[in-house]
Design a protein around this motif. Structure first.
Motif, PDB file in Angstrom:
ATOM      1  N   ALA A 273      28.604 -18.800 -41.919  1.00 31.47           N
ATOM      2  CA  ALA A 273      27.682 -19.819 -41.418  1.00 31.47           C
ATOM      3  C   ALA A 273      28.193 -20.451 -40.135  1.00 31.47           C
ATOM      4  O   ALA A 273      27.437 -20.673 -39.183  1.00 31.47           O
ATOM      5  CB  ALA A 273      27.455 -20.888 -42.488  1.00 31.47           C
ATOM      6  N   GLN A 274      29.490 -20.728 -40.091  1.00 30.16           N
ATOM      7  CA  GLN A 274      30.074 -21.339 -38.905  1.00 30.16           C
ATOM      8  C   GLN A 274      29.941 -20.432 -37.687  1.00 30.16           C
ATOM      9  O   GLN A 274      29.481 -20.845 -36.622  1.00 30.16           O
ATOM     10  CB  GLN A 274      31.547 -21.660 -39.159  1.00 30.16           C
ATOM     11  N   GLY A 275      30.344 -19.179 -37.829  1.00 30.74           N
ATOM     12  CA  GLY A 275      30.310 -18.272 -36.696  1.00 30.74           C
ATOM     13  C   GLY A 275      28.917 -17.992 -36.200  1.00 30.74           C
ATOM     14  O   GLY A 275      28.653 -17.999 -34.986  1.00 30.74           O
ATOM     15  N   THR A 276      27.979 -17.742 -37.120  1.00 33.46           N
ATOM     16  CA  THR A 276      26.600 -17.470 -36.721  1.00 33.46           C
ATOM     17  C   THR A 276      25.992 -18.678 -36.031  1.00 33.46           C
ATOM     18  O   THR A 276      25.269 -18.551 -35.036  1.00 33.46           O
ATOM     19  CB  THR A 276      25.752 -17.083 -37.949  1.00 33.46           C
ATOM     20  N   SER A 277      26.275 -19.866 -36.536  1.00 32.76           N
ATOM     21  CA  SER A 277      25.718 -21.088 -35.965  1.00 32.76           C
ATOM     22  C   SER A 277      26.205 -21.328 -34.544  1.00 32.76           C
ATOM     23  O   SER A 277      25.413 -21.648 -33.653  1.00 32.76           O
ATOM     24  CB  SER A 277      26.089 -22.293 -36.839  1.00 32.76           C
TER      25      SER A 277
END
Length: 292
Positions: A273-277
């Protein structure tokens, strides 16, 4: 490309379970605008998945800053209209854009380090063959540029190594990036078991997509995710595996994460979630129309 992906969705009963998976990632990891939620306290291996404060490679200084009062949260940017005048027209322009969107290791947290090799060959493209084995080939006509970066969290305190990859692909237009998402769905339907390379396999894959505005998706034109089991001669298994892909205009951004001993599905979700965001925020900054 909701219409294109919708055609792919209708070919099997994947959508119901796929929506649950995509919805889970959005609820567990992101707010509707793509801002990570709870990454700093999600129980990730080592320390929190707090970004460094600068997104991507820093090529153009357009990284998303994390507000000082909200550790682990990237700056929220609502879905802007695509500014088509900013779309790359050449491979060189696409590579420049790619460098401003793809993340670096510090965007995932201080415990994440580069793997070797770090970056993929920019002239090669992954292809899932008829035997469900991943191969590489030259770039297809609809891809201007693509890059994959490989990271990991070293094994420590009884936990195995967590493997994370980030991929950004730049197409000529939104239609081509939409078809990429549709093909990803079809690959899961065709090959629920896949061989990454000798001694590395994915098993029991399932996934699905949500177009912008469907259920909880307010942050990407198409949200696609898949999950299953990762089995490795080196890492053992089965261990959890997650892939999440987002789209803005001609660009797709994806994160994959593979667990090992002592690492849970929830651990992976925070990093995915962090990387995609962060990559989505940077794509919006680069290609979105300015407010007003």
């Amino acid at each position: 490309m909701g219409g294109l992906v919708g055609q792919s969705r209708g070919k099997a009963g994947l959508r119901a379970c796929g929506c649950a998976m995509v919805g889970f990632i959005l609820v567990a990891g992101c707010a509707d605008d793509g801002t990570p939620k709870g990454a700093a306290s999600s129980g990730t291996p080592g320390t929190s998945a707090t970004p460094s404060g600068t997104g991507g490679s820093g090529a153009a200084g357009t990284g998303a800053s994390a507000p000082a009062d909200k550790p682990g949260a990237a700056t929220a940017i609502a879905m802007p209209p695509l500014d088509e005048s900013k779309q790359p027209r050449t491979a060189a322009e696409a590579r420049t854009l790619l460098g401003r969107v793809i993340i670096a290791e510090q965007d995932l947290g201080p415990q994440v380090v580069r793997s070797t090799p770090f970056e993929s060959d920019p002239g090669r493209w992954p292809v899932l063959d008829e035997a469900c084995v991943w191969q590489t080939d030259g770039l297809p006509d609809d891809v201007l540029a693509t890059s994959t970066r490989h990271f990991h969290i070293p094994a420590k305190d009884g936990r195995g190594r967590v493997r994370i990859s980030a991929t950004v692909t730049v197409h000529h237009n939104r239609e081509e990036s939409g078809w990429e998402t549709a093909r990803a769905m079809e690959e899961v339907l065709r090959c629920p078991d896949q061989k990454l390379r000798e001694g590395e396999d994915l098993k029991k894959l399932w996934g699905g997509a949500l177009y912008l505005g469907e259920q909880m998706n307010g942050w990407t034109e198409d949200a696609f995710s898949e999950s299953g089991d990762y089995v490795s001669a080196q890492d053992g298994g089965p261990h959890p595996y997650i892939w999440s892909q987002a789209q803005f205009g001609p660009v797709t951004m994806a994160i994959s994460a593979k667990a090992a001993k002592g690492v849970t599905n929830d651990d992976l979700t925070a990093f995915v979630a962090q990387g995609t965001s962060v990559m989505m925020i940077q794509a919006k900054q680069q290609l979105g129309k300015a407010a007003g």
